[in-house]
Design a protein around this motif. Structure first.
Motif, PDB file in Angstrom:
ATOM      1  N   MET A  78     -66.101  28.483 -29.036  1.00 14.34           N
ATOM      2  CA  MET A  78     -66.822  27.393 -29.680  1.00 14.34           C
ATOM      3  C   MET A  78     -67.454  27.902 -30.962  1.00 14.34           C
ATOM      4  O   MET A  78     -67.909  29.030 -31.042  1.00 14.34           O
ATOM      5  N   ASP A  79     -67.495  27.066 -31.951  1.00 14.40           N
ATOM      6  CA  ASP A  79     -68.126  27.429 -33.205  1.00 14.40           C
ATOM      7  C   ASP A  79     -69.601  27.038 -33.136  1.00 14.40           C
ATOM      8  O   ASP A  79     -69.952  25.858 -33.218  1.00 14.40           O
ATOM      9  N   TYR A  80     -70.446  28.023 -32.965  1.00 19.60           N
ATOM     10  CA  TYR A  80     -71.876  27.769 -32.785  1.00 19.60           C
ATOM     11  C   TYR A  80     -72.541  27.329 -34.079  1.00 19.60           C
ATOM     12  O   TYR A  80     -73.601  26.729 -34.057  1.00 19.60           O
ATOM     13  N   LYS A  81     -71.887  27.602 -35.194  1.00 18.15           N
ATOM     14  CA  LYS A  81     -72.451  27.211 -36.484  1.00 18.15           C
ATOM     15  C   LYS A  81     -72.440  25.698 -36.665  1.00 18.15           C
ATOM     16  O   LYS A  81     -73.214  25.150 -37.420  1.00 18.15           O
ATOM     17  N   LYS A  82     -71.541  25.027 -35.953  1.00 16.82           N
ATOM     18  CA  LYS A  82     -71.424  23.568 -36.063  1.00 16.82           C
ATOM     19  C   LYS A  82     -72.054  22.847 -34.873  1.00 16.82           C
ATOM     20  O   LYS A  82     -71.759  21.696 -34.612  1.00 16.82           O
ATOM     21  N   SER A  83     -72.906  23.525 -34.154  1.00 18.46           N
ATOM     22  CA  SER A  83     -73.543  22.948 -32.974  1.00 18.46           C
ATOM     23  C   SER A  83     -74.444  21.779 -33.371  1.00 18.46           C
ATOM     24  O   SER A  83     -75.125  21.812 -34.396  1.00 18.46           O
ATOM     25  N   THR A  84     -74.449  20.752 -32.544  1.00 16.33           N
ATOM     26  CA  THR A  84     -75.306  19.594 -32.795  1.00 16.33           C
ATOM     27  C   THR A  84     -76.639  19.704 -32.063  1.00 16.33           C
ATOM     28  O   THR A  84     -77.413  18.752 -32.043  1.00 16.33           O
ATOM     29  N   ALA A  85     -76.882  20.854 -31.462  1.00 16.54           N
ATOM     30  CA  ALA A  85     -78.122  21.056 -30.717  1.00 16.54           C
ATOM     31  C   ALA A  85     -79.305  21.105 -31.681  1.00 16.54           C
ATOM     32  O   ALA A  85     -79.181  21.591 -32.807  1.00 16.54           O
ATOM     33  N   PRO A  86     -80.452  20.599 -31.243  1.00 15.73           N
ATOM     34  CA  PRO A  86     -81.641  20.645 -32.103  1.00 15.73           C
ATOM     35  C   PRO A  86     -82.118  22.093 -32.272  1.00 15.73           C
ATOM     36  O   PRO A  86     -81.877  22.936 -31.416  1.00 15.73           O
ATOM     37  N   THR A  87     -82.782  22.377 -33.371  1.00 14.89           N
ATOM     38  CA  THR A  87     -83.260  23.731 -33.619  1.00 14.89           C
ATOM     39  C   THR A  87     -84.658  23.972 -33.062  1.00 14.89           C
ATOM     40  O   THR A  87     -85.127  25.098 -33.055  1.00 14.89           O
ATOM     41  N   ASP A  88     -85.312  22.927 -32.609  1.00 19.10           N
ATOM     42  CA  ASP A  88     -86.624  23.097 -32.002  1.00 19.10           C
ATOM     43  C   ASP A  88     -86.644  22.449 -30.623  1.00 19.10           C
ATOM     44  O   ASP A  88     -85.696  21.798 -30.214  1.00 19.10           O
ATOM     45  N   THR A  89     -87.707  22.648 -29.914  1.00 18.29           N
ATOM     46  CA  THR A  89     -87.824  22.205 -28.536  1.00 18.29           C
ATOM     47  C   THR A  89     -87.767  20.683 -28.433  1.00 18.29           C
ATOM     48  O   THR A  89     -88.365  19.973 -29.238  1.00 18.29           O
ATOM     49  N   VAL A  90     -87.044  20.212 -27.411  1.00 20.35           N
ATOM     50  CA  VAL A  90     -86.904  18.782 -27.166  1.00 20.35           C
ATOM     51  C   VAL A  90     -87.381  18.495 -25.744  1.00 20.35           C
ATOM     52  O   VAL A  90     -87.002  19.195 -24.811  1.00 20.35           O
ATOM     53  N   THR A  91     -88.212  17.487 -25.598  1.00 23.55           N
ATOM     54  CA  THR A  91     -88.649  17.082 -24.264  1.00 23.55           C
ATOM     55  C   THR A  91     -87.539  16.261 -23.632  1.00 23.55           C
ATOM     56  O   THR A  91     -87.038  15.312 -24.222  1.00 23.55           O
ATOM     57  N   ARG A  92     -87.150  16.657 -22.427  1.00 22.60           N
ATOM     58  CA  ARG A  92     -86.055  15.955 -21.742  1.00 22.60           C
ATOM     59  C   ARG A  92     -86.538  15.435 -20.396  1.00 22.60           C
ATOM     60  O   ARG A  92     -87.418  16.017 -19.767  1.00 22.60           O
ATOM     61  N   ASP A  93     -85.915  14.359 -19.958  1.00 20.71           N
ATOM     62  CA  ASP A  93     -86.178  13.832 -18.629  1.00 20.71           C
ATOM     63  C   ASP A  93     -85.412  14.694 -17.634  1.00 20.71           C
ATOM     64  O   ASP A  93     -84.178  14.767 -17.672  1.00 20.71           O
ATOM     65  N   VAL A  94     -86.133  15.365 -16.767  1.00 19.98           N
ATOM     66  CA  VAL A  94     -85.527  16.300 -15.826  1.00 19.98           C
ATOM     67  C   VAL A  94     -84.543  15.595 -14.901  1.00 19.98           C
ATOM     68  O   VAL A  94     -83.508  16.165 -14.541  1.00 19.98           O
ATOM     69  N   MET A  95     -84.805  14.382 -14.560  1.00 16.24           N
ATOM     70  CA  MET A  95     -83.921  13.663 -13.645  1.00 16.24           C
ATOM     71  C   MET A  95     -82.559  13.381 -14.281  1.00 16.24           C
ATOM     72  O   MET A  95     -81.559  13.290 -13.579  1.00 16.24           O
ATOM     73  N   ASN A  96     -82.504  13.269 -15.593  1.00 20.22           N
ATOM     74  CA  ASN A  96     -81.215  13.076 -16.264  1.00 20.22           C
ATOM     75  C   ASN A  96     -80.355  14.326 -16.204  1.00 20.22           C
ATOM     76  O   ASN A  96     -79.130  14.238 -16.255  1.00 20.22           O
ATOM     77  N   LEU A  97     -80.994  15.503 -16.110  1.00 21.75           N
ATOM     78  CA  LEU A  97     -80.238  16.752 -16.036  1.00 21.75           C
ATOM     79  C   LEU A  97     -79.561  16.934 -14.681  1.00 21.75           C
ATOM     80  O   LEU A  97     -78.590  17.665 -14.574  1.00 21.75           O
ATOM     81  N   CYS A  98     -80.077  16.284 -13.661  1.00 25.37           N
ATOM     82  CA  CYS A  98     -79.487  16.470 -12.338  1.00 25.37           C
ATOM     83  C   CYS A  98     -78.577  15.308 -11.931  1.00 25.37           C
ATOM     84  O   CYS A  98     -78.169  15.212 -10.777  1.00 25.37           O
TER      85      CYS A  98
END
Length: 111
Positions: free
Chosen positions: A1-21
């Motif tokens: 994977m090309d990490y340079k083109k990642s769409t991930a945010p560069t800072d912390t994001v609050t996520r709903d834990v229930m969506n991860l499971c």
């Protein structure tokens, strides 16, 4: 994977834990999957950075050292600005781009 083109945010994001499971049904299993993927990403990035910086390694001092140091600093800054491995792994998990399986669940189905 090309990490340079990642769409991930560069800072912390609050996520709903229930969506991860949602996919696994177990938050702890999801965290382990994300953690293992983050370790893979981190190792890949570290290997790539080491490879690029090894080009500058020399045992003798030279006049070009100042210029080389600038290049090293630019390369290091670029990698520092990339999103953290955990954020990239979480983004991949949320988007469904991580293949994972649980061998203990598969063996119970076969019995």
């Amino acid at each position: 994977m090309d990490y340079k083109k990642s769409t991930a945010p560069t800072d912390t994001v609050t996520r709903d834990v229930m969506n991860l499971c949602n996919e696994t049904g177990n938050i702890y299993e999801s965290v382990v999957i994300i953690g293992k993927r983050a370790n893979q990403i981190s190792a890949d990035i570290k290997q790539e950075l080491s490879k690029k910086l090894s080009e500058f390694a020399s045992t003798q001092d030279s006049l070009d050292e100042v210029f080389e140091n600038r290049e090293q600093i630019e390369i290091s800054r670029f990698y520092e600005k990339l999103p953290k491995a955990t954020l990239m792994a979480t983004q991949e998990f949320v988007e469904g781009n991580i293949y994972h399986r649980n061998p203990s669940k598969e063996s119970s189905l076969l019995d």
